[in-house]
Scaffold this active site. Structure first.
Site, PDB file in Angstrom:
ATOM      1  N   ASP A  53     -17.402   0.699   3.864  1.00 29.11           N
ATOM      2  CA  ASP A  53     -16.113   1.381   3.756  1.00 29.11           C
ATOM      3  C   ASP A  53     -16.347   2.831   3.358  1.00 29.11           C
ATOM      4  OD1 ASP A  53     -13.437   2.071   3.339  1.00 29.11           O
ATOM      5  OD2 ASP A  53     -13.488   1.363   1.267  1.00 29.11           O
ATOM      6  N   GLY A  61      -1.603   1.263  -0.754  1.00 24.33           N
ATOM      7  CA  GLY A  61      -0.836   2.297  -0.074  1.00 24.33           C
ATOM      8  C   GLY A  61      -0.896   3.630  -0.825  1.00 24.33           C
ATOM      9  N   HIS A 119     -13.276  -1.784   4.486  1.00 30.56           N
ATOM     10  CA  HIS A 119     -12.322  -1.563   3.403  1.00 30.56           C
ATOM     11  C   HIS A 119     -11.576  -2.841   3.008  1.00 30.56           C
ATOM     12  CE1 HIS A 119      -9.842   1.060   0.914  1.00 30.56           C
ATOM     13  NE2 HIS A 119      -8.762   0.475   1.403  1.00 30.56           N
ATOM     14  N   SER A 145      -7.641  -1.511  -2.438  1.00 24.94           N
ATOM     15  CA  SER A 145      -7.297  -0.134  -2.113  1.00 24.94           C
ATOM     16  C   SER A 145      -6.479   0.506  -3.235  1.00 24.94           C
ATOM     17  CB  SER A 145      -6.572  -0.082  -0.768  1.00 24.94           C
ATOM     18  OG  SER A 145      -6.500   1.240  -0.311  1.00 24.94           O
ATOM     19  N   TYR A 146      -5.247   0.972  -2.965  1.00 26.24           N
ATOM     20  CA  TYR A 146      -4.459   1.563  -4.048  1.00 26.24           C
ATOM     21  C   TYR A 146      -4.044   0.526  -5.078  1.00 26.24           C
ATOM     22  CZ  TYR A 146      -1.621   4.996  -6.446  1.00 26.24           C
ATOM     23  OH  TYR A 146      -1.138   5.854  -7.404  1.00 26.24           O
TER      24      TYR A 146
END
Length: 497
Positions: free
Chosen positions: A421, A87, A474, A184-185
């Site tokens: 991605d 996020g 992703h 991701s984050y």
């Protein structure tokens, strides 16, 4: 357990011992944590499931929610893997529902979603612990709203506190090989938390966790490497012309993440324009919403909720800043290191190219909340895939120093990337792993699933592996579930991918 009539005394003893061991595995869990059934699923759960809260701050009432899936193999010896979504502000039920959880979810229309067994669940070969972190995300919450002001370092500290308390509740898993993973984050969450755990082990903080390594999928790591990754990716995928590549290189001198002149900015806008209508999570896939509900571009004012904030460091934000090659027309004053909130950015509620309706319908149903031992929406609010509730500061800086530290002292690391991605392109992850300067012990080569090339890998000293998954976006397990389970299984087992 039924005991045969003709059974020797030693065998009887062994059977009772085994039965006792199985019983203890369940009884060691907190009272009321076991999940016996799930709305939408008919049948017996494929393994034992547990869920609930761990209080990490009694005074504030700060509680983190977990969902624990025991291995369908041998839970007493199989690895235990913590999973974190990114996020910042996204729930790890994203991974549970859409990626590698024990079920595939089918929309029920106006009824609850239907759950079917997932043949490629990561619980086939490991115990998986899904954690909503930090407080305010997913089903985690605090009674003191000041806890919703947080950042990289506080999140790592809180997650470490959670783990120490969780293992006290489930001590039978302390001996299992333990890995921290995410995407991701969580490219920030995973190494910062791994470092916290490693420091705790070094200092003798009890309980002593059996950390063996960590995994990061399509994760952010460093503003420069990740920010400079998009243009080479776009050219390599045939998305921009060689002429435009040359123009951008001449104007920006190969540095795209923070343009210092108007000519560079202008050329990067040309790149943005060419890539405007692609699905940034997987350039091969269409967007799932109509053009009217979600215009898709690479500028951060149009980024999906879960990834609009990627790559921030503890530097002051310029008036116009580019992250991952995408311009961010945010002009309001900001504090150093603070990631702006959605209202400040003027973002709408639509999530381009994604669809979280199934997870939202399931997790906001009262019968589901009751079954998984989560607080009701009337108390903590509705579940959201990615929330605007937290005020997040990105204060850890580049992750490269964390990766160097962890791999240098012996922890295994797998850095994997879906190669289609465009949100966090593989070109950046490949570049920063190479930049560590470790010797190559397994030269770039294809890896296979069912005798077909599934991607490419390169192995380095210090147990560092870089891996691509061919055709994945992703969220790798969502796009390529069979291939994801294959590399996951091989890497956990310590065999060649």
């Amino acid at each position: 357990m039924a005991i045969p009539r003709r059974c020797s005394a030693p065998l009887l003893g062994l059977l009772f011992l085994l039965a006792g061991g199985l019983c203890c595995l369940s009884l060691a869990a907190p009272e009321g944590a076991r999940i016996t059934s799930l709305p939408g699923f008919n049948g017996t759960l494929p393994s034992d499931h547990y869920g609930g809260y761990v209080t990490i701050d009694e005074e504030h009432g700060r509680k983190l929610y977990y969902y624990f899936v025991l291995s369908e193999g041998n839970p007493s010896t199989d690895p235990l893997v913590l999973w974190l979504n990114g996020g910042p502000g996204c729930s790890s039920f994203d991974g549970f529902v859409y990626e590698h959880g024990p079920f595939n979810f089918e929309s029920g229309g106006k009824s609850l979603p239907k759950l079917h067994l997932n043949p490629y669940s990561w619980s086939k070969v490991s115990n998986v612990l899904y954690l909503d972190s930090p407080a305010g995300v997913g089903l985690s919450y605090s009674n003191n709203k000041s806890d919703y002001v947080t950042g990289d370092l506080k999140t790592a500290s809180d997650s470490h506190k959670f783990l120490l308390k969780w293992f006290q509740l489930y001590p039978e898993f302390l001996a299992n090989p333990f890995y921290i993973s995410g995407e991701s984050y969580a490219g920030v969450y995973v190494p910062t938390l791994s470092y916290e755990v490693a420091q705790g082990i070094k200092s003798g903080v009890e309980p002593i966790l059996n950390l063996k390594g960590y995994m990061v999928g399509n994760g952010v790591a460093d503003a420069v490497f990740d920010g400079d990754a998009l243009v080479p990716f776009a050219f390599g995928m045939g998305l921009i012309s060689s002429d435009l590549l040359q123009e951008v290189n001449n104007a920006c001198s190969g540095s795209y993440w923070n343009p210092t002149n108007e000519n560079c900015e202008s050329q990067l806008h040309k790149v943005d324009k060419v890539l405007d209508d692609l699905n940034i999570y997987d350039i091969l896939e269409p967007c799932y919403h109509s053009p009217e509900s979600s215009e898709v571009t690479l500028r951060n004012d149009k980024l999906p909720l879960s990834f609009r904030r990627l790559g921030e460091t503890n530097r002051p934000l310029p008036v116009r800043k580019r992250m991952f090659g995408r311009s961010w027309p945010y002009r309001a004053p900001v504090k150093q290191g603070r990631i702006p909130t959605w209202p400040e950015l003027g973002l709408g509620s639509a999530v381009p190219c994604t669809d979280d309706q199934v997870a939202t319908a399931w997790l906001n149903d009262e019968s589901v909340r009751s079954a998984i031992h989560a607080e009701m929406a009337s108390i903590i609010g509705p579940w959201e895939l990615c929330t605007d509730k937290i005020d997040f500061y990105s204060d850890a800086g580049s992750m490269i120093k964390y990766h160097k530290n962890l791999t240098a002292i012996g922890y295994r690391a797998l850095i994997f990337s879906g190669d289609h991605d465009m949100c966090v392109p593989y070109t950046g992850s490949e570049a920063w792993t190479r930049s560590l300067g470790y010797g190559i012990i397994d030269e770039w080569r294809p890896w296979y699933v069912d005798a077909q090339v599934a991607g490419y890998t390169q192995g380095y000293d210090h147990n560092l592996t870089f891996l691509t998954i061919k055709g994945a976006g992703h969220t790798v397990p969502e796009y390529k579930p069979k291939e994801a389970l294959a590399f996951y299984t091989r890497w956990l087992a310590g065999t060649s991918i």
